[in-house]
Design a protein around this motif. Structure first.
Motif, mmCIF file in Angstrom:
data_model
loop_
_atom_site.group_PDB
_atom_site.id
_atom_site.type_symbol
_atom_site.label_atom_id
_atom_site.label_comp_id
_atom_site.label_asym_id
_atom_site.label_seq_id
_atom_site.Cartn_x
_atom_site.Cartn_y
_atom_site.Cartn_z
ATOM 1 N N ALA A 107 0.866 -1.188 0.000
ATOM 2 C CA ALA A 107 0.000 0.000 0.000
ATOM 3 C C ALA A 107 0.896 1.229 0.000
ATOM 4 O O ALA A 107 1.559 1.525 1.001
ATOM 5 N N GLU A 108 0.897 1.930 -1.102
ATOM 6 C CA GLU A 108 1.843 3.034 -1.257
ATOM 7 C C GLU A 108 1.486 4.242 -0.418
ATOM 8 O O GLU A 108 2.374 4.976 0.040
ATOM 9 N N ASP A 109 0.181 4.510 -0.196
ATOM 10 C CA ASP A 109 -0.216 5.736 0.495
ATOM 11 C C ASP A 109 -1.094 5.486 1.707
ATOM 12 O O ASP A 109 -1.775 6.394 2.181
ATOM 13 N N ALA A 110 -1.138 4.247 2.230
ATOM 14 C CA ALA A 110 -2.048 3.949 3.334
ATOM 15 C C ALA A 110 -1.601 2.665 4.012
ATOM 16 O O ALA A 110 -0.491 2.164 3.791
ATOM 17 N N TYR A 111 -2.485 2.142 4.850
ATOM 18 C CA TYR A 111 -2.277 0.821 5.446
ATOM 19 C C TYR A 111 -2.736 -0.251 4.463
ATOM 20 O O TYR A 111 -3.688 -0.048 3.694
ATOM 21 N N ALA A 112 -2.125 -1.417 4.510
ATOM 22 C CA ALA A 112 -2.537 -2.515 3.642
ATOM 23 C C ALA A 112 -3.910 -3.045 4.051
ATOM 24 O O ALA A 112 -4.774 -3.277 3.204
ATOM 25 N N PHE A 113 -4.130 -3.232 5.359
ATOM 26 C CA PHE A 113 -5.399 -3.732 5.869
ATOM 27 C C PHE A 113 -5.869 -2.841 7.007
ATOM 28 O O PHE A 113 -5.091 -2.553 7.926
ATOM 29 N N SER A 114 -7.150 -2.444 6.960
ATOM 30 C CA SER A 114 -7.729 -1.609 8.014
ATOM 31 C C SER A 114 -9.003 -2.268 8.544
ATOM 32 O O SER A 114 -9.830 -2.782 7.771
ATOM 33 N N PHE A 115 -9.154 -2.221 9.865
ATOM 34 C CA PHE A 115 -10.315 -2.820 10.539
ATOM 35 C C PHE A 115 -10.975 -1.768 11.420
ATOM 36 O O PHE A 115 -10.303 -1.076 12.198
ATOM 37 N N PHE A 116 -12.309 -1.692 11.316
ATOM 38 C CA PHE A 116 -13.076 -0.762 12.130
ATOM 39 C C PHE A 116 -14.297 -1.488 12.693
ATOM 40 O O PHE A 116 -14.961 -2.243 11.986
ATOM 41 N N GLY A 117 -14.635 -1.240 13.937
ATOM 42 C CA GLY A 117 -15.869 -1.756 14.514
ATOM 43 C C GLY A 117 -15.726 -3.140 15.119
ATOM 44 O O GLY A 117 -14.827 -3.917 14.781
ATOM 45 N N ALA A 118 -16.654 -3.436 16.030
ATOM 46 C CA ALA A 118 -16.594 -4.683 16.790
ATOM 47 C C ALA A 118 -16.750 -5.914 15.914
ATOM 48 O O ALA A 118 -16.171 -6.972 16.183
ATOM 49 N N GLU A 119 -17.555 -5.818 14.840
ATOM 50 C CA GLU A 119 -17.794 -7.008 14.018
ATOM 51 C C GLU A 119 -16.498 -7.512 13.394
ATOM 52 O O GLU A 119 -16.293 -8.713 13.235
ATOM 53 N N SER A 120 -15.622 -6.601 13.060
ATOM 54 C CA SER A 120 -14.351 -7.002 12.455
ATOM 55 C C SER A 120 -13.467 -7.774 13.417
ATOM 56 O O SER A 120 -12.458 -8.348 13.011
ATOM 57 N N SER A 121 -13.840 -7.818 14.689
ATOM 58 C CA SER A 121 -13.057 -8.590 15.654
ATOM 59 C C SER A 121 -13.090 -10.070 15.318
ATOM 60 O O SER A 121 -12.239 -10.839 15.767
ATOM 61 N N LYS A 122 -14.106 -10.515 14.551
ATOM 62 C CA LYS A 122 -14.205 -11.921 14.166
ATOM 63 C C LYS A 122 -13.547 -12.184 12.818
ATOM 64 O O LYS A 122 -13.690 -13.266 12.261
ATOM 65 N N SER A 123 -12.824 -11.194 12.304
ATOM 66 C CA SER A 123 -12.137 -11.364 11.027
ATOM 67 C C SER A 123 -10.759 -11.975 11.235
ATOM 68 O O SER A 123 -10.203 -11.942 12.342
ATOM 69 N N MET A 124 -10.203 -12.515 10.145
ATOM 70 C CA MET A 124 -8.854 -13.061 10.201
ATOM 71 C C MET A 124 -8.134 -12.777 8.893
ATOM 72 O O MET A 124 -8.717 -12.876 7.815
ATOM 73 N N VAL A 125 -6.864 -12.428 9.008
ATOM 74 C CA VAL A 125 -5.972 -12.284 7.865
ATOM 75 C C VAL A 125 -4.798 -13.218 8.107
ATOM 76 O O VAL A 125 -4.178 -13.185 9.182
ATOM 77 N N SER A 126 -4.495 -14.060 7.113
ATOM 78 C CA SER A 126 -3.416 -15.028 7.334
ATOM 79 C C SER A 126 -2.627 -15.263 6.061
ATOM 80 O O SER A 126 -3.145 -15.144 4.935
ATOM 81 N N ASN A 127 -1.335 -15.588 6.261
ATOM 82 C CA ASN A 127 -0.439 -16.063 5.208
ATOM 83 C C ASN A 127 -0.256 -15.056 4.073
ATOM 84 O O ASN A 127 -0.425 -15.382 2.894
ATOM 85 N N PHE A 128 0.103 -13.821 4.440
ATOM 86 C CA PHE A 128 0.470 -12.793 3.466
ATOM 87 C C PHE A 128 1.852 -12.240 3.796
ATOM 88 O O PHE A 128 2.267 -12.206 4.968
ATOM 89 N N VAL A 129 2.525 -11.768 2.760
ATOM 90 C CA VAL A 129 3.675 -10.884 2.930
ATOM 91 C C VAL A 129 3.163 -9.466 2.734
ATOM 92 O O VAL A 129 2.601 -9.145 1.668
ATOM 93 N N ILE A 130 3.310 -8.614 3.753
ATOM 94 C CA ILE A 130 2.844 -7.224 3.684
ATOM 95 C C ILE A 130 4.081 -6.324 3.746
ATOM 96 O O ILE A 130 4.817 -6.346 4.751
ATOM 97 N N ARG A 131 4.304 -5.542 2.712
ATOM 98 C CA ARG A 131 5.536 -4.757 2.654
ATOM 99 C C ARG A 131 5.298 -3.414 1.942
ATOM 100 O O ARG A 131 4.279 -3.201 1.286
ATOM 101 N N ARG A 132 6.258 -2.503 2.128
ATOM 102 C CA ARG A 132 6.314 -1.227 1.417
ATOM 103 C C ARG A 132 5.047 -0.400 1.578
ATOM 104 O O ARG A 132 4.553 0.212 0.624
ATOM 105 N N CYS A 133 4.516 -0.373 2.787
ATOM 106 C CA CYS A 133 3.340 0.444 3.088
ATOM 107 C C CYS A 133 3.825 1.757 3.701
ATOM 108 O O CYS A 133 4.558 1.748 4.705
ATOM 109 N N SER A 134 3.376 2.881 3.146
ATOM 110 C CA SER A 134 3.909 4.176 3.550
ATOM 111 C C SER A 134 3.466 4.580 4.943
ATOM 112 O O SER A 134 4.141 5.370 5.614
ATOM 113 N N GLU A 135 2.304 4.080 5.410
ATOM 114 C CA GLU A 135 1.855 4.404 6.765
ATOM 115 C C GLU A 135 2.080 3.228 7.714
ATOM 116 O O GLU A 135 2.563 3.395 8.821
#
Length: 850
Positions: free
Chosen positions: A674-702
């Motif tokens: 993500a050149e100008d932001a975060y790669a992944f953003s979570f907001f709110g209680a419902e997202s607490s049941k979300s999952m992100v797995s098995n990624f390479v996250i790199r070169r994010c400006s924020e």
């Protein structure tokens, strides 16, 4: 043949026919074969774990997959957290069952592939169980490698089998079934049923034409210990055995076994007079004079009784069917308007208006309707009575049973030492009793023995609308279940709309879990919420669901405006593969949980994303129609859905939009920038049941990940070369596990902590399994973040494995509770940290030490 009588000619003709046949001929044949070269198993199996691709990251549940084995393409099994994958069939496939006895065999080949084919250290395992109704099952039997022939049989026209295991492959499935033809007919060959039985030999089939059979030879029928089939030609409604007022229909007392089958009769007006039952301490002398079993009496015998009606019968013990010491199978029967007690010179209590078990009986009672039966005054068990016996009661409707005076156990009574009775997938409704209107269980030292306590299991049952007539005061008797001194286990059940207190239990081990109990009851997973039955007045206890509810009246699926809280609320360890999809991957509470009539859950979809070939105007439901961006898949997804991201580099900032979804790499980990932001953003209680797995996250400006008020699971991520790692605000507490955070300019973690992770900038929390050592990436300058290993490291662009001079400290250091099943062996039986951990692309380690 001078002097030969007509009857002798008949007997001779029958004998010649049987001898000429050599074996019993079949009047129905069926065969089925599948070599798994196509995907037929997904549609033709009656239940199965999710089918998955072995090339992708493993499914977070048990799964099946197609694999090329030595004998050809087969189906592989993979467990998850100790739960085996399952595959089940119901034969014949695609045909409505006819009420017939069938037998045959299933053949298949079993193999346990080597490490090059499937990741394993300990050898795999595979077992099977069989059933004739999908409710009463045999014990699991293990299968080794090689060819197997499994016997199948059923008295109801269906044979079911379920395979369960892990790291095993089956192929070349073959099934052959047949139903035997009649060899002797009544009244064509013999005028009475008993005469036909007397002539028959083991293996013969006696078929009785429709009509009403009375008098000598058609009552008190004795099967003489023979392994024969006695069946009606036209069904139970039209083939009636009228016992008269002082006789039974059948008396089994010669050690008959399961091969002795009686099927398709109505047995009415049977009576066994008397009230004297020998005490438990007294020896039992076999005799037809015992007041046990008004319609059918099984005395130390174990026949199969199928598809019969027992009506208007009576005895002191077991007004409909009485069992002493035997192990009969009673299946698909209706037992109604029968009575226990009141037939002797003394005004006795009566035990078991429909069925009575005693003296170490071991019965299986499956798919029966036990309704409107009655016990006498001061009695035990208006429906079922079990004393010092074992029984599995499954798939039964036990309703409207009562007594004119006091009775303990309106639906069922269980007592005595060494009693072990399990009720599974049963409905108890509108029974009436003075205590335990649904079920009453007891045990105490004054009951004749100090042996093992009585044990009662209630699994996936619905106990509703049972009554305690005249109950006043507090504490009130148990309107659902009452147990005094017996061990009680209640799981995945619903107790609602009963008079009195739902569960009253004292004096022994009581374990009530994952059940919906009106008024509440302490125990793991228990709730106290209206279960929203489909039709309480009509005694339809299927659960309302906006996603689909089975309607027994029409045989179709209906949709409701509401959804029962008992859906997907049963024990997480209970198998859900018996339920139709979508099923939420968790069993329902109540009598239909775990069966084909379980109410449905929202359909959870799997969306695919492939930057190389995807188009954001496709549906994303397969790799061939994948989306081009992760955000488009998330926009289309609903909570509970999964997004699989195929290899490539994705330049986007992804917002989960307060959805509880799983986003994971599908095969070798994808890269997100993500050149100008975060790669992944979570907001709110419902997202607490979300999952992100098995990624390479790199070169994010924020930064790599931003959480505001949300606490998602962040698993097996390689977070590198960003301005910052993970930021948590607004009470967010993300669960960060098995990750690598390295080379991030301004830091790794803000407002959160990690477990079993490699974190460069924070002091390592050793107690949480963290380290701060150089992860030894293969070639980070050129974007290769595989971990170096002296035992083997995957090289993507060459599609090969190489060895290094050193091994990363992140190998075998991931979450100790996570299953390493998808990593190639040797893998140390523990996943690696980072994006490749837990996948087939994880770097190898040495063999584990034991």
């Amino acid at each position: 043949m001078r002097g030969t009588t007509r009857s002798q000619f008949v007997l001779l003709a029958i004998l010649i026919a049987v001898l000429a046949a050599g074996t019993v001929q079949a009047d129905w044949l069926y065969s089925y074969a599948d070599d798994f070269e196509t995907d037929r198993a997904q549609s033709e199996s009656c239940l199965h774990s999710v089918f998955w691709s072995p090339d992708t990251s493993p499914s977070p549940e048990p799964y099946l997959y197609y694999l090329n084995a030595a004998q050809g393409r087969g189906i592989g099994f993979m467990d998850y957290e100790g739960q085996p994958a399952e595959l089940g069939y119901c034969f014949p496939i695609g045909a409505a069952p006819a009420q017939r006895e069938i037998k045959g065999t299933l053949e298949l080949h079993v193999s346990f592939p080597s490490n090059e084919t499937i990741s394993q250290y300990h050898s795999g395992n595979l077992s099977y169980k069989t059933s004739s109704d999908g409710k009463a099952w045999s014990a699991l039997t293990a299968l080794g490698a090689g060819h197997h022939t499994i016997a199948l049989s059923s008295v109801g026209g269906e044979c079911r089998i379920v395979f369960s295991g892990t790291r095993a492959v089956i192929d070349n499935l073959r099934v052959s079934l047949s139903s035997p033809a009649a060899t002797i007919r009544v009244p064509q060959n013999f005028s009475t049923i008993q005469a036909a039985v007397d002539f028959a030999g083991n293996g013969d089939v006696i078929e009785v034409a429709s009509g009403t059979y009375t008098g000598v030879g058609n009552r008190d029928i004795d099967l003489c210990g023979k392994a024969i089939v006695l069946r009606s030609a036209s069904g139970r409604e039209s083939t009636i055995i009228d016992c008269g007022s002082a006789h039974r229909g059948f008396y089994f007392h010669s050690g008959e076994g399961a091969e002795t089958l009686v099927s398709g009769f109505t047995i009415r007006a049977g009576r066994a007079a008397g009230s004297h039952i020998p005490a438990d301490s007294a020896n039992w002398t076999p005799s037809a004079n015992h007041p046990v079993g008004g319609g059918i009496y099984c005395e130390f015998s174990s026949p199969t009784i199928s598809d019969c009606v027992i009506i208007d019968c009576g005895a002191e013990v077991g007004g409909g069917i009485g069992v002493v010491g035997g192990a009969p199978v009673i299946a698909d029967c209706l037992i109604t308007a029968c009575q226990a007690g009141g037939f002797g010179p003394a005004e006795s209590g009566g035990r078991g208006g429909a069925i009575g078990l005693m003296r170490q009986a071991d019965a299986t009672i499956a798919n029966c309707v036990i309704e409107d039966n009655q016990a006498h005054y001061n009695s035990m068990g208006a429906g079922i009575y079990g004393w010092a016996s074992t029984a599995l009661v499954t798939g039964c409707r036990i309703a409207g049973n009562s007594a004119p005076g006091e009775v303990n156990g309106g639906g069922a009574y269980c007592g005595g030492s060494q009693t072990n009775i399990v009720f599974q997938n049963c409905v108890f409704s509108k029974n009436a009793a003075s205590a335990g209107a649904g079920i009453f269980a007891e045990w105490n030292n004054s009951m004749g023995s100090t042996w093992q306590r009585a044990r009662v299991g209630v699994v996936n049952c619905t106990i509703a609308q049972n009554q305690i007539p005249g109950a006043l005061g507090w504490p009130s008797p148990g309107g659902g279940i009452e147990s005094s001194g017996a061990d009680l286990v209640v799981e995945n059940s619903i107790l609602w709309n009963n008079a009195g207190t739902a569960v009253v239990a004292s004096g022994a081990s009581v374990n009530v879990t994952y059940s919906n109990i009106q008024g509440g009851y302490a125990g793991v997973g228990n709730i106290n919420q209206n279960p929203l039955f489909a039709n309480l007045a009509g005694e339809d206890y299927h659960l309302q669901s906006s996603d689909g509810r089975y309607d027994p009246a029409s045989g179709l699926w209906a949709r409701d405006n509401l959804r029962s809280p008992s859906i997907d609320a049963g024990a997480p360890t209970s198998s859900v593969t018996g339920e139709p999809t979508p099923n939420g991957r968790r069993i329902n509470m109540g009598a239909y949980g775990g069966t084909r009539e379980a109410s449905r859950s929202p359909e959870h979809l799997i969306f695919h994303v492939d930057v190389a070939t995807g188009r954001d105007w496709s549906n994303g439901l397969s790799r061939e129609s994948a989306f081009a961006t992760i955000q488009k898949a998330i926009d289309m997804a609903n909570s509970g859905d999964t997004v699989l991201v195929w290899p490539g580099t994705y330049r986007e900032d992804v917002n989960f939009d307060s959805k509880a979804i799983t986003v994971s790499s599908a095969a070798e980990p994808a890269v997100v920038e993500a050149e100008d932001a975060y790669a992944f953003s979570f907001f709110g209680a419902e997202s607490s049941k979300s999952m992100v797995s098995n990624f390479v996250i790199r070169r994010c400006s924020e930064g790599a990940i931003f959480c505001n008020g949300a606490s998602p699971t962040l698993k097996n991520l390689t977070i590198v070369q960003n301005l910052f790692g993970v930021t948590a605000l607004g009470g967010a507490d993300p669960y960060i596990v098995s990750c690598i955070l390295w080379g991030n300019t301004d830091g790794d973690l803000f407002g959160c902590k990690a477990r079993y992770s490699c974190v460069e900038h924070d002091p390592p929390d050793v107690a949480a399994g963290n380290i701060e050592d150089d992860p030894l990436f293969a070639d980070p300058d050129n974007g290769d973040f595989h971990l170096k290993s002296v035992n083997g490291r995957y090289v993507s662009h060459l599609d090969t494995w190489v060895t290094d001079y050193a091994s990363s400290p992140c190998i075998d250091k991931g979450d100790s509770e996570e299953d390493a099943r998808a990593e190639r062996m040797p893998n140390g039986l523990r996943i690696n940290m980072g994006a490749y951990g837990g996948t087939p692309y994880a770097s190898l380690s040495g063999w584990p030490e034991f």
